[in-house]
Design a protein around this motif. Structure first.
Motif, short mmCIF file in Angstrom:
data_model
loop_
_atom_site.label_atom_id
_atom_site.label_comp_id
_atom_site.label_asym_id
_atom_site.label_seq_id
_atom_site.Cartn_x
_atom_site.Cartn_y
_atom_site.Cartn_z
N SER A 162 10.62 2.93 2.03
CA SER A 162 10.23 4.08 2.63
C SER A 162 11.10 5.32 1.74
O SER A 162 12.16 5.37 1.57
CB SER A 162 10.48 4.39 3.93
N ALA B 125 -0.23 7.25 -4.74
CA ALA B 125 0.48 6.41 -3.92
C ALA B 125 -0.83 5.26 -3.58
O ALA B 125 -0.48 4.09 -3.49
CB ALA B 125 0.51 7.11 -2.49
N GLY C 262 0.24 2.26 -1.84
CA GLY C 262 1.23 2.75 -0.72
C GLY C 262 0.46 3.83 0.04
O GLY C 262 -0.80 3.88 -0.16
N ASP D 194 5.37 5.48 1.40
CA ASP D 194 5.52 4.24 1.72
C ASP D 194 5.11 3.20 0.85
O ASP D 194 3.70 3.24 0.57
CB ASP D 194 5.03 3.81 3.20
N LEU D 195 5.76 2.28 0.31
CA LEU D 195 5.39 1.11 -0.48
C LEU D 195 5.69 -0.13 -0.22
O LEU D 195 6.70 -0.38 0.68
CB LEU D 195 5.99 1.45 -1.82
#
Length: 337
Positions: free
Chosen positions: A279, A310, A315, A332-333
């Motif tokens: 994150s 993303a 993500g 977020d990944l």
């Protein structure tokens, strides 16, 4: 120390400039073996005429090559035959002596042959190692040259866009050209700094520190405090660097231009590991989002770019109010990134 030992072994057999030096040293080894065998006479049982001569043959072959090894084998055989095979001080000849000398000759021949083939294989290995090293250097040189040219081309395109901006009167068009030029220049800098032929990643804390410092410097703002909070040992994959850099750049620029347009403040970039992945949060203490802000219907170019990048990283990007005022851009990944 280990590398020095490898260099020494790769040089074997040692070939003196004058070959007679090798034969002289081989003779010294054989005479040393004779002295050791004579000194050990009182403690050795009857027999064992060749016991101290095998090491002399092996050392001679190992240090000086096949021919000095053969010479050592012949000389040591004669010395052991003359001094230690009864009746001594002569060259007795009978079936037992023939068998003993045949055994000695077979062992010496096997030793010399094994040492010769091992050194030949070691020499070929050293040649291949040097060839591989040269190929690796050439590959790295070509790769860096390619990266340099690609980065230069991106910088040229960015400069052309900046020049084209001077001939555009519309404010929105000028702003779009400025943004495109800045993004191209950023991709060029990242490509030159991060990618390498070995495929190794970069420490993400150092990456974020350098990137955000460049963005803040490019904005010309000196009244904004920037903090980075990220693990020390987390490595960023090279193919993740450019999309992540563009997302962070968009978030920091958005915080500067919209969150803190007319006053100083602080921007915090934090990266945390979670059970689901990684994150990344970019938080400012500015005026925050407008009351009617809807991330689902917002069509700003920066937000669309961040969402697209993303998605490229598998993500999710989001923008929401911060807990203590201001706004937070969150990425977020998955952990494999």
């Amino acid at each position: 120390m280990q590398r020095k030992n490898e260099k020494f072994v790769e040089r074997l057999p040692l070939i003196p400039r004058r070959p007679w030096h090798a034969y002289f040293l081989t003779t010294c080894l054989c005479l040393t073996a004779l002295a050791i065998r004579s000194a050990a006479e009182i403690i050795l049982p009857i027999g064992y005429p060749f016991v101290s001569f095998f090491p002399a043959v092996i050392l001679s072959s190992f240090l000086f090559g096949v021919r000095p090894g053969i010479y050592a084998g012949l000389l040591c055989g004669l010395l052991s035959w003359y001094f230690f095979i009864p009746p001594r001080m002569g060259f007795p000849f009978n079936l037992g002596v023939v068998l003993a000398l045949a055994f000695y000759g077979a062992v010496v021949a096997v030793d010399i042959a094994l040492i010769h083939f091992l050194q030949k294989a070691n020499f070929n290995l050293a040649v291949e190692r040097e060839r591989s090293h040269a190929l690796a250097e050439n590959r790295e040189l070509l790769f860096h040259e390619l990266q340099h040219r690609v980065s230069n081309n991106l910088q040229v395109v960015a400069a052309m866009l900046s020049l084209q901006r001077r001939h555009v009167d519309h404010d929105h068009a000028r702003r779009a050209l400025d943004d495109a030029s800045a993004r191209l220049a950023l991709v060029g800098r990242i490509s030159r700094a991060l990618y390498n032929p070995s495929g190794q990643g970069q420490n993400i804390r150092a990456f974020l520190s350098t990137l955000t410092a460049d963005v803040l410097e490019a904005s010309g703002r000196e009244d904004i405090a920037l903090t980075i909070d990220a693990p020390e040992d987390l490595i960023l994959k090279p193919d993740t660097a450019v999309p992540l850099a563009l997302i962070v750049t968009e978030a920091v620029n958005n915080a500067i231009e919209h969150g803190l347009p007319h006053r100083g403040g602080s921007i915090s970039v934090s990266l945390n590991m979670t059970d689901d992945g990684i994150s990344l949060n970019v938080t400012d203490d500015g005026k925050g989002l407008s009351a009617d802000f809807d991330p689902g219907s917002n069509q700003s170019l920066g937000l669309r770019i961040s969402n697209a990048l993303a998605g490229q990283l598998n993500g999710r990007f989001s923008l929401h109010p911060a807990a203590k005022g201001g706004a937070t851009a969150r990425l977020d990944l998955p952990v494999r990134a």
